[in-house]
Design a protein around this motif. Structure first.
Motif, PDB file in Angstrom:
ATOM      1  N   ILE A   1     -84.183 110.400 -17.414  1.00  0.00           N
ATOM      2  CA  ILE A   1     -83.846 109.775 -16.086  1.00  0.00           C
ATOM      3  C   ILE A   1     -85.168 109.961 -15.186  1.00  0.00           C
ATOM      4  CG2 ILE A   1     -82.461 110.323 -14.060  1.00  0.00           C
ATOM      5  CD1 ILE A   1     -80.208 111.042 -15.928  1.00  0.00           C
ATOM      6  N   CYS A   2     -85.669 111.126 -15.259  1.00  0.00           N
ATOM      7  CA  CYS A   2     -86.922 111.382 -14.428  1.00  0.00           C
ATOM      8  C   CYS A   2     -87.938 110.157 -14.721  1.00  0.00           C
ATOM      9  CB  CYS A   2     -87.576 112.607 -14.575  1.00  0.00           C
ATOM     10  SG  CYS A   2     -86.609 114.088 -13.754  1.00  0.00           S
TER      11      CYS A   2
ATOM     12  N   GLN B   1     -78.435 111.997 -12.409  1.00  0.00           N
ATOM     13  CA  GLN B   1     -77.690 111.054 -12.760  1.00  0.00           C
ATOM     14  C   GLN B   1     -76.959 110.475 -11.385  1.00  0.00           C
ATOM     15  OE1 GLN B   1     -74.922 113.381 -15.116  1.00  0.00           O
ATOM     16  NE2 GLN B   1     -75.620 112.589 -16.961  1.00  0.00           N
TER      17      GLN B   1
ATOM     18  N   THR C   1     -87.385 107.225 -15.888  1.00  0.00           N
ATOM     19  CA  THR C   1     -86.799 105.884 -15.703  1.00  0.00           C
ATOM     20  C   THR C   1     -87.244 105.650 -14.065  1.00  0.00           C
ATOM     21  OG1 THR C   1     -85.127 105.872 -17.204  1.00  0.00           O
ATOM     22  CG2 THR C   1     -84.662 104.465 -15.218  1.00  0.00           C
ATOM     23  N   MET C   2     -86.886 106.715 -13.423  1.00  0.00           N
ATOM     24  CA  MET C   2     -87.035 106.740 -11.810  1.00  0.00           C
ATOM     25  C   MET C   2     -88.571 107.034 -11.318  1.00  0.00           C
ATOM     26  SD  MET C   2     -83.513 108.481 -10.819  1.00  0.00           S
ATOM     27  CE  MET C   2     -83.815 108.389  -9.006  1.00  0.00           C
TER      28      MET C   2
ATOM     29  N   ARG D   1     -78.546 110.393  -8.494  1.00  0.00           N
ATOM     30  CA  ARG D   1     -79.849 109.724  -7.682  1.00  0.00           C
ATOM     31  C   ARG D   1     -79.876 108.319  -8.359  1.00  0.00           C
ATOM     32  NH1 ARG D   1     -84.477 113.705  -7.003  1.00  0.00           N
ATOM     33  NH2 ARG D   1     -85.312 111.931  -6.523  1.00  0.00           N
ATOM     34  N   LYS D   2     -79.797 108.407 -10.072  1.00  0.00           N
ATOM     35  CA  LYS D   2     -79.994 107.154 -10.552  1.00  0.00           C
ATOM     36  C   LYS D   2     -78.966 106.122 -10.370  1.00  0.00           C
ATOM     37  CE  LYS D   2     -80.523 105.394 -15.275  1.00  0.00           C
ATOM     38  NZ  LYS D   2     -80.165 105.572 -16.676  1.00  0.00           N
TER      39      LYS D   2
ATOM     40  N   ASP E   1     -82.349  98.968 -16.281  1.00  0.00           N
ATOM     41  CA  ASP E   1     -82.207 100.562 -16.319  1.00  0.00           C
ATOM     42  C   ASP E   1     -83.480 101.009 -16.904  1.00  0.00           C
ATOM     43  OD1 ASP E   1     -79.697 100.246 -15.426  1.00  0.00           O
ATOM     44  OD2 ASP E   1     -78.845 100.720 -17.189  1.00  0.00           O
TER      45      ASP E   1
ATOM     46  N   LEU F   1     -86.548 102.256 -12.703  1.00  0.00           N
ATOM     47  CA  LEU F   1     -85.849 102.270 -11.445  1.00  0.00           C
ATOM     48  C   LEU F   1     -86.837 103.015 -10.595  1.00  0.00           C
ATOM     49  CD1 LEU F   1     -82.274 103.415 -12.570  1.00  0.00           C
ATOM     50  CD2 LEU F   1     -83.168 100.953 -11.935  1.00  0.00           C
TER      51      LEU F   1
ATOM     52  N   ARG G   1     -80.067 104.714  -7.027  1.00  0.00           N
ATOM     53  CA  ARG G   1     -81.197 104.073  -6.934  1.00  0.00           C
ATOM     54  C   ARG G   1     -80.883 102.509  -7.453  1.00  0.00           C
ATOM     55  NH1 ARG G   1     -86.484 105.492  -7.852  1.00  0.00           N
ATOM     56  NH2 ARG G   1     -86.033 107.259  -6.313  1.00  0.00           N
ATOM     57  N   LYS G   2     -80.092 102.679  -8.715  1.00  0.00           N
ATOM     58  CA  LYS G   2     -79.613 101.387  -9.425  1.00  0.00           C
ATOM     59  C   LYS G   2     -78.888 100.492  -8.262  1.00  0.00           C
ATOM     60  CE  LYS G   2     -77.440  99.794 -13.457  1.00  0.00           C
ATOM     61  NZ  LYS G   2     -76.675 100.025 -14.714  1.00  0.00           N
TER      62      LYS G   2
END
Length: 126
Positions: free
Chosen positions: A41-42, A77, A44-45, A79-80, A115, A118, A83-84
């Motif tokens: 996740i980190c 999760q 991805t963002m 925050r993701k 995805d 992001l 952001r999405k």
């Protein structure tokens, strides 16, 4: 008779040790899975990974380590998802503007939020 009792005690002890080892392995696997998800996740963002393993150096037990990771994972999760949603909102606004410029919906291409990236940089590039 005493030998049988001693063997029975050893067998009970072995079963308990085996059970404890299985539980420990399951906890370690759960921790590794959560850490991998958190790192993904980190990534991805476009954010730096959190330093999770610090608690391990303090001699904490595995259950405590898992308790520390879970809230961090839940926060990332959340925050993701936020952001999405930002990406979706911006793409929607862009499609509305495009529609207004072209006067019809023919020119609209529905973009899907990717995805895998992001990051703020990608968001700003839109």
């Amino acid at each position: 008779m005493l030998l049988e009792l001693e063997q029975e005690c050893l067998e009970v002890y072995r079963r308990k040790v085996d059970h404890a080892n299985r539980n420990r392995a399951q906890l370690r696997q759960a921790i590794a899975d959560r850490e991998a998800e958190l790192a993904a996740i980190c990534s991805t963002m476009g954010e730096r990974p959190l330093h999770i393993r610090q608690i391990e150096q303090m001699g904490a037990i595995l259950k405590e380590e898992l308790k520390v990771i879970l809230p961090q994972l839940e926060e990332m999760q959340k925050r993701k998802l936020e952001r999405k949603k930002q990406f979706s909102d911006i793409l929607e606004q862009m499609q509305k503007v495009s529609s207004e410029i072209h006067g019809s919906l023919e020119y609209l291409t529905m973009e899907v939020v990717d995805d895998s990236d992001l990051s703020i940089r990608k968001l700003e590039d839109l």
